[in-house]
Design a protein around this motif. Structure first.
Motif, short mmCIF file in Angstrom:
data_model
loop_
_atom_site.label_atom_id
_atom_site.label_comp_id
_atom_site.label_asym_id
_atom_site.label_seq_id
_atom_site.Cartn_x
_atom_site.Cartn_y
_atom_site.Cartn_z
N SER A 32 0.78 -1.23 0.00
CA SER A 32 0.00 0.00 0.00
C SER A 32 0.81 1.29 0.00
O SER A 32 0.71 2.10 0.92
CB SER A 32 -0.94 0.00 1.21
OG SER A 32 -1.90 1.01 1.09
N GLU A 34 0.25 3.80 -1.82
CA GLU A 34 -0.71 4.90 -1.95
C GLU A 34 -1.10 5.44 -0.58
O GLU A 34 -1.22 6.66 -0.39
CB GLU A 34 -1.95 4.41 -2.69
CG GLU A 34 -3.00 5.47 -2.94
CD GLU A 34 -2.58 6.53 -3.95
OE1 GLU A 34 -3.00 7.68 -3.80
OE2 GLU A 34 -1.82 6.18 -4.87
N ASP A 35 -1.28 4.55 0.40
CA ASP A 35 -1.74 4.98 1.72
C ASP A 35 -0.59 5.34 2.66
O ASP A 35 -0.72 6.27 3.46
CB ASP A 35 -2.58 3.87 2.37
CG ASP A 35 -3.85 3.58 1.60
OD1 ASP A 35 -4.25 4.41 0.77
OD2 ASP A 35 -4.45 2.51 1.82
N PHE A 39 -0.25 9.39 0.37
CA PHE A 39 -1.25 10.12 1.15
C PHE A 39 -0.60 11.03 2.19
O PHE A 39 -0.95 12.22 2.27
CB PHE A 39 -2.20 9.12 1.81
CG PHE A 39 -3.25 9.73 2.69
CD1 PHE A 39 -4.38 10.34 2.15
CD2 PHE A 39 -3.12 9.70 4.07
CE1 PHE A 39 -5.35 10.90 2.97
CE2 PHE A 39 -4.08 10.25 4.90
CZ PHE A 39 -5.19 10.85 4.35
N GLU A 42 1.37 14.03 0.31
CA GLU A 42 0.49 15.01 -0.33
C GLU A 42 -0.19 15.91 0.70
O GLU A 42 -0.28 17.13 0.52
CB GLU A 42 -0.56 14.30 -1.18
CG GLU A 42 0.01 13.70 -2.47
CD GLU A 42 -1.05 13.03 -3.33
OE1 GLU A 42 -0.80 12.86 -4.53
OE2 GLU A 42 -2.12 12.68 -2.80
N ASN A 43 -0.66 15.31 1.79
CA ASN A 43 -1.36 16.10 2.80
C ASN A 43 -0.41 16.99 3.60
O ASN A 43 -0.76 18.12 3.97
CB ASN A 43 -2.16 15.20 3.72
CG ASN A 43 -3.49 14.79 3.11
OD1 ASN A 43 -4.43 15.57 3.08
ND2 ASN A 43 -3.55 13.58 2.59
N GLU A 235 -8.55 14.75 6.64
CA GLU A 235 -8.73 14.02 5.39
C GLU A 235 -8.74 12.53 5.67
O GLU A 235 -7.91 12.03 6.44
CB GLU A 235 -7.59 14.34 4.40
CG GLU A 235 -7.41 15.81 4.07
CD GLU A 235 -8.51 16.36 3.19
OE1 GLU A 235 -9.23 15.54 2.55
OE2 GLU A 235 -8.65 17.59 3.11
N LYS A 237 -8.96 8.72 3.65
CA LYS A 237 -8.89 8.02 2.37
C LYS A 237 -9.19 6.54 2.59
O LYS A 237 -8.55 5.89 3.41
CB LYS A 237 -7.49 8.19 1.77
CG LYS A 237 -7.30 7.43 0.46
CD LYS A 237 -5.85 7.50 0.00
CE LYS A 237 -5.64 6.67 -1.26
NZ LYS A 237 -5.95 5.22 -1.01
N MET A 238 -10.15 6.03 1.86
CA MET A 238 -10.51 4.62 1.97
C MET A 238 -9.41 3.75 1.37
O MET A 238 -8.77 4.11 0.37
CB MET A 238 -11.82 4.34 1.24
CG MET A 238 -13.01 5.07 1.83
SD MET A 238 -13.32 4.65 3.57
CE MET A 238 -13.73 2.90 3.42
N ARG A 239 -9.20 2.61 1.98
CA ARG A 239 -8.20 1.66 1.49
C ARG A 239 -8.65 1.06 0.17
O ARG A 239 -9.82 0.71 -0.02
CB ARG A 239 -8.02 0.56 2.53
CG ARG A 239 -7.01 -0.50 2.14
CD ARG A 239 -6.85 -1.53 3.23
NE ARG A 239 -5.86 -2.53 2.90
CZ ARG A 239 -5.45 -3.48 3.72
NH1 ARG A 239 -5.97 -3.56 4.94
NH2 ARG A 239 -4.54 -4.35 3.36
N SER A 250 -9.25 2.43 6.41
CA SER A 250 -8.95 3.71 5.78
C SER A 250 -7.82 4.39 6.55
O SER A 250 -7.44 3.93 7.64
CB SER A 250 -10.19 4.62 5.75
OG SER A 250 -10.74 4.77 7.05
#
Length: 267
Positions: A32, A34-35, A39, A42-43, A235, A237-239, A250
């Motif tokens: 993962s 992305e998570d 994530f 970016e935040n 924020e 974000k769903m997994r 998430s």
């Protein structure tokens, strides 16, 4: 598996290098990205570039030996103080800071950060900035009222905690107790940034399952408000991917600032 048999991050042997390999390496089989990488970066970039969170001292209290989340912070703070609860994690971070042989290679994340900032020319400079700011990697004791006792640290303008509250808390009371201790390291009006995994019960490192505290967005928000914070950004974000290594639903990013009260310590 009975969750009571899961290992505890702060009480059992935690292999920080295996954790990095499983979740943060350049290996295409990592879990993962992305998570766990995109994530947060970016935040954090969005939050810091707004210009409200900056200052002299940033304190980092984070799971394992992570440094990638500090890339976005190094342009906004003069000093980054990293606190760890075990020697293996301290050694791993110092090995990277000192550019020693065998240090974990964060090059793929540095490149990713450059892609997000749309400025690849500053990649090498970015790692240098993080290393220059990150000159203190210290051990803390979570069970002390003052987790740094007998060391006296300057109060921080901002504190980042990435996934640590999730893995050291056994229940809601534990979460609140540790959050209160973390918050005591902040200046009045200081900022806190939390990254966590929602509705998680375990994560794996090597062949071992480790405990994680399951909570939701509502609890995270109420915990911060209960400690006198005003939430500035949240924020979730769903997994997207599914595997047996970790079972969160998430990921959450929260940035908040603490209300200044009469009599607050302003050292």
């Amino acid at each position: 598996m009975d969750s009571s048999l899961y290992k505890l991050y702060h009480e059992d042997d935690f292999d920080s290098r295996q954790h990095l390999q499983n979740y943060f390496s350049a290996n295409p089989d990592r879990i993962s990205e992305e998570d766990s990488v995109i994530f947060p970066i970016e935040n954090l970039k969005k939050t810091f570039t707004e210009g409200h969170i900056k200052g002299d001292v940033l304190i980092d209290l984070t799971l394992g030996s992570l440094v990638h989340h500090l890339y976005a912070a190094c342009d906004f703070f003069k000093h980054i103080i990293v606190l760890k609860i075990n020697d293996r994690c301290i050694m791993e971070v110092k090995r990277w800071v000192d550019e020693r042989t065998g240090a974990f290679d964060w090059g793929h994340v540095t490149k990713l950060h450059g892609d997000i900032e749309e400025n690849r020319d500053l990649l090498q400079d970015k790692e240098g900035k993080v290393r220059s700011a990150l000159q203190h990697v210290l051990k803390c004791d979570l069970e002390k009222e003052d987790i740094m006792d007998p060391i006296i640290l300057p109060l921080a303008d901002c504190l980042i905690s990435t996934w640590l509250l999730d893995v050291i808390s056994k229940d809601q009371d534990d979460y609140m107790r540790y959050l209160r201790k973390f918050s005591s390291l902040l200046k009045p009006g200081g900022h806190i940034i939390l990254l966590g995994a929602l509705n998680i019960t375990y994560y794996t490192v090597g062949n071992h399952k480790f405990h994680a505290f399951s909570y939701d967005e509502d609890f995270a928000r109420k915990a911060l408000v209960g400690e006198g914070f005003i939430i500035d950004r949240c924020e979730v974000k769903m997994r997207m991917d599914v595997n047996d290594h970790i079972d969160y639903k998430s990921v959450i990013f929260i940035a908040a600032h603490r209300v200044i009260k009469v009599g607050d310590d302003t050292r």
